[in-house]
Design a protein around this motif. Structure first.
Motif, PDB file in Angstrom:
ATOM      1  N   GLU A  22      13.154 -21.622  -9.398  1.00 31.28           N
ATOM      2  CA  GLU A  22      11.700 -21.776  -9.335  1.00 31.28           C
ATOM      3  C   GLU A  22      11.061 -20.713  -8.437  1.00 31.28           C
ATOM      4  N   LYS A  23      11.649 -20.457  -7.280  1.00 27.24           N
ATOM      5  CA  LYS A  23      11.115 -19.444  -6.366  1.00 27.24           C
ATOM      6  C   LYS A  23      11.162 -18.058  -7.000  1.00 27.24           C
ATOM      7  N   THR A  24      12.257 -17.756  -7.681  1.00 24.40           N
ATOM      8  CA  THR A  24      12.407 -16.450  -8.317  1.00 24.40           C
ATOM      9  C   THR A  24      11.412 -16.278  -9.454  1.00 24.40           C
ATOM     10  N   LEU A  25      11.281 -17.289 -10.303  1.00 24.14           N
ATOM     11  CA  LEU A  25      10.319 -17.214 -11.408  1.00 24.14           C
ATOM     12  C   LEU A  25       8.886 -17.097 -10.898  1.00 24.14           C
ATOM     13  N   LYS A  26       8.577 -17.791  -9.835  1.00 26.14           N
ATOM     14  CA  LYS A  26       7.237 -17.695  -9.266  1.00 26.14           C
ATOM     15  C   LYS A  26       6.956 -16.264  -8.812  1.00 26.14           C
ATOM     16  N   GLY A  27       7.905 -15.659  -8.104  1.00 30.37           N
ATOM     17  CA  GLY A  27       7.738 -14.275  -7.654  1.00 30.37           C
ATOM     18  C   GLY A  27       7.620 -13.308  -8.814  1.00 30.37           C
ATOM     19  N   LEU A  28       8.420 -13.517  -9.844  1.00 34.95           N
ATOM     20  CA  LEU A  28       8.385 -12.649 -11.020  1.00 34.95           C
ATOM     21  C   LEU A  28       7.053 -12.757 -11.739  1.00 34.95           C
ATOM     22  N   TYR A  29       6.611 -13.955 -12.017  1.00 34.25           N
ATOM     23  CA  TYR A  29       5.354 -14.139 -12.745  1.00 34.25           C
ATOM     24  C   TYR A  29       4.153 -13.651 -11.947  1.00 34.25           C
ATOM     25  N   MET A  30       4.184 -13.868 -10.645  1.00 38.45           N
ATOM     26  CA  MET A  30       3.081 -13.369  -9.807  1.00 38.45           C
ATOM     27  C   MET A  30       3.019 -11.846  -9.850  1.00 38.45           C
ATOM     28  N   ARG A  31       4.190 -11.215  -9.807  1.00 38.06           N
ATOM     29  CA  ARG A  31       4.226  -9.746  -9.833  1.00 38.06           C
ATOM     30  C   ARG A  31       3.791  -9.213 -11.194  1.00 38.06           C
ATOM     31  N   LEU A  32       4.229  -9.831 -12.272  1.00 34.52           N
ATOM     32  CA  LEU A  32       3.813  -9.386 -13.601  1.00 34.52           C
ATOM     33  C   LEU A  32       2.299  -9.505 -13.765  1.00 34.52           C
ATOM     34  N   GLU A  33       1.739 -10.570 -13.252  1.00 38.47           N
ATOM     35  CA  GLU A  33       0.290 -10.726 -13.318  1.00 38.47           C
ATOM     36  C   GLU A  33      -0.407  -9.633 -12.509  1.00 38.47           C
ATOM     37  N   GLU A  34       0.115  -9.352 -11.330  1.00 37.90           N
ATOM     38  CA  GLU A  34      -0.451  -8.301 -10.486  1.00 37.90           C
ATOM     39  C   GLU A  34      -0.363  -6.936 -11.173  1.00 37.90           C
ATOM     40  N   LEU A  35       0.775  -6.641 -11.767  1.00 38.45           N
ATOM     41  CA  LEU A  35       0.968  -5.353 -12.435  1.00 38.45           C
ATOM     42  C   LEU A  35      -0.002  -5.169 -13.598  1.00 38.45           C
ATOM     43  N   SER A  36      -0.306  -6.248 -14.282  1.00 37.35           N
ATOM     44  CA  SER A  36      -1.164  -6.155 -15.462  1.00 37.35           C
ATOM     45  C   SER A  36      -2.630  -5.894 -15.118  1.00 37.35           C
ATOM     46  N   LYS A  37      -2.995  -6.002 -13.865  1.00 36.32           N
ATOM     47  CA  LYS A  37      -4.395  -5.854 -13.459  1.00 36.32           C
ATOM     48  C   LYS A  37      -4.783  -4.437 -13.048  1.00 36.32           C
ATOM     49  N   GLN A  38      -3.811  -3.546 -12.954  1.00 31.71           N
ATOM     50  CA  GLN A  38      -4.096  -2.180 -12.497  1.00 31.71           C
ATOM     51  C   GLN A  38      -3.529  -1.166 -13.486  1.00 31.71           C
ATOM     52  N   PRO A  39      -4.138   0.024 -13.574  1.00 31.76           N
ATOM     53  CA  PRO A  39      -3.604   1.062 -14.458  1.00 31.76           C
ATOM     54  C   PRO A  39      -2.336   1.701 -13.863  1.00 31.76           C
ATOM     55  N   TRP A  40      -1.615   2.394 -14.706  1.00 28.73           N
ATOM     56  CA  TRP A  40      -0.371   3.053 -14.295  1.00 28.73           C
ATOM     57  C   TRP A  40      -0.566   3.959 -13.093  1.00 28.73           C
ATOM     58  N   TYR A  42      -2.463   3.815 -10.646  1.00 28.46           N
ATOM     59  CA  TYR A  42      -2.546   3.042  -9.406  1.00 28.46           C
ATOM     60  C   TYR A  42      -1.150   2.781  -8.847  1.00 28.46           C
ATOM     61  N   TRP A  43      -0.238   2.306  -9.673  1.00 28.94           N
ATOM     62  CA  TRP A  43       1.110   1.965  -9.215  1.00 28.94           C
ATOM     63  C   TRP A  43       1.923   3.203  -8.877  1.00 28.94           C
ATOM     64  N   GLN A  44       1.680   4.299  -9.578  1.00 29.74           N
ATOM     65  CA  GLN A  44       2.427   5.530  -9.316  1.00 29.74           C
ATOM     66  C   GLN A  44       2.012   6.190  -8.007  1.00 29.74           C
ATOM     67  N   GLU A  45       0.824   5.890  -7.523  1.00 30.09           N
ATOM     68  CA  GLU A  45       0.352   6.459  -6.267  1.00 30.09           C
ATOM     69  C   GLU A  45       0.812   5.657  -5.052  1.00 30.09           C
ATOM     70  N   LYS A  46       1.346   4.481  -5.267  1.00 29.55           N
ATOM     71  CA  LYS A  46       1.815   3.618  -4.183  1.00 29.55           C
ATOM     72  C   LYS A  46       3.243   3.990  -3.789  1.00 29.55           C
ATOM     73  N   ARG A  47       3.627   3.567  -2.594  1.00 36.45           N
ATOM     74  CA  ARG A  47       5.027   3.719  -2.183  1.00 36.45           C
ATOM     75  C   ARG A  47       5.899   2.840  -3.078  1.00 36.45           C
ATOM     76  N   LYS A  48       7.175   3.167  -3.174  1.00 38.77           N
ATOM     77  CA  LYS A  48       8.041   2.412  -4.087  1.00 38.77           C
ATOM     78  C   LYS A  48       8.159   0.938  -3.696  1.00 38.77           C
ATOM     79  N   SER A  49       7.925   0.602  -2.450  1.00 39.03           N
ATOM     80  CA  SER A  49       8.019  -0.797  -2.039  1.00 39.03           C
ATOM     81  C   SER A  49       6.882  -1.648  -2.594  1.00 39.03           C
ATOM     82  N   THR A  50       5.741  -1.034  -2.899  1.00 43.70           N
ATOM     83  CA  THR A  50       4.611  -1.778  -3.445  1.00 43.70           C
ATOM     84  C   THR A  50       4.203  -1.303  -4.830  1.00 43.70           C
TER      85      THR A  50
END
Length: 118
Positions: A22-40, A42-50
């Motif tokens: 449950e904890k793992t799925l929650k983290g995965l789904y939250m991250r997928l939702e976050e990723l879907s809200k920004q263009p590529w 945006y993510w490429q300009e961030k450090r690899k940790s974020t």
């Protein structure tokens, strides 16, 4: 394009107890939702940790589904997400088929074994 290797697909979660799953799925789904809200970009300009990092697809210890016609020189995009083990301990691994902006997820790294984390 998801791998058939159960160590790197959602089937891996069947090996976890209910609370860890449950904890793992929650983290995965939250991250997928976050990723879907920004263009590529945006993510490429961030450090690899974020944001994202890229690795050659031939560095993976698994292969995509046999239907995927990926070449060894293609890049895999890696995004971190939270699991039961703590912050950013999971990885979403996918490919982007240009010029399409869709991330095709080919696997997950739940235990740091999908590729060398150096």
């Amino acid at each position: 394009y998801m791998t058939q290797n159960s160590n790197y697909s959602l089937k891996f979660l069947d090996s976890l107890d209910c609370s860890y799953r449950e904890k793992t799925l929650k983290g995965l789904y939250m991250r997928l939702e976050e990723l879907s809200k920004q263009p590529w970009i945006y993510w490429q300009e961030k450090r690899k940790s974020t944001g994202t990092e890229t690795i050659n697809i031939d560095q993976l210890n698994f292969s995509a589904n046999a239907d995927a016609n990926f070449t060894k020189d293609m890049k895999a995009y890696v995004f971190r997400f939270d699991t039961y083990q703590g912050n950013n301990s999971g990885r979403i691994i996918g490919v982007k088929l240009s010029p399409c902006a869709v991330l095709h997820i080919i696997g997950y790294d739940f235990d740091f074994s999908a590729y060398s984390h150096g």
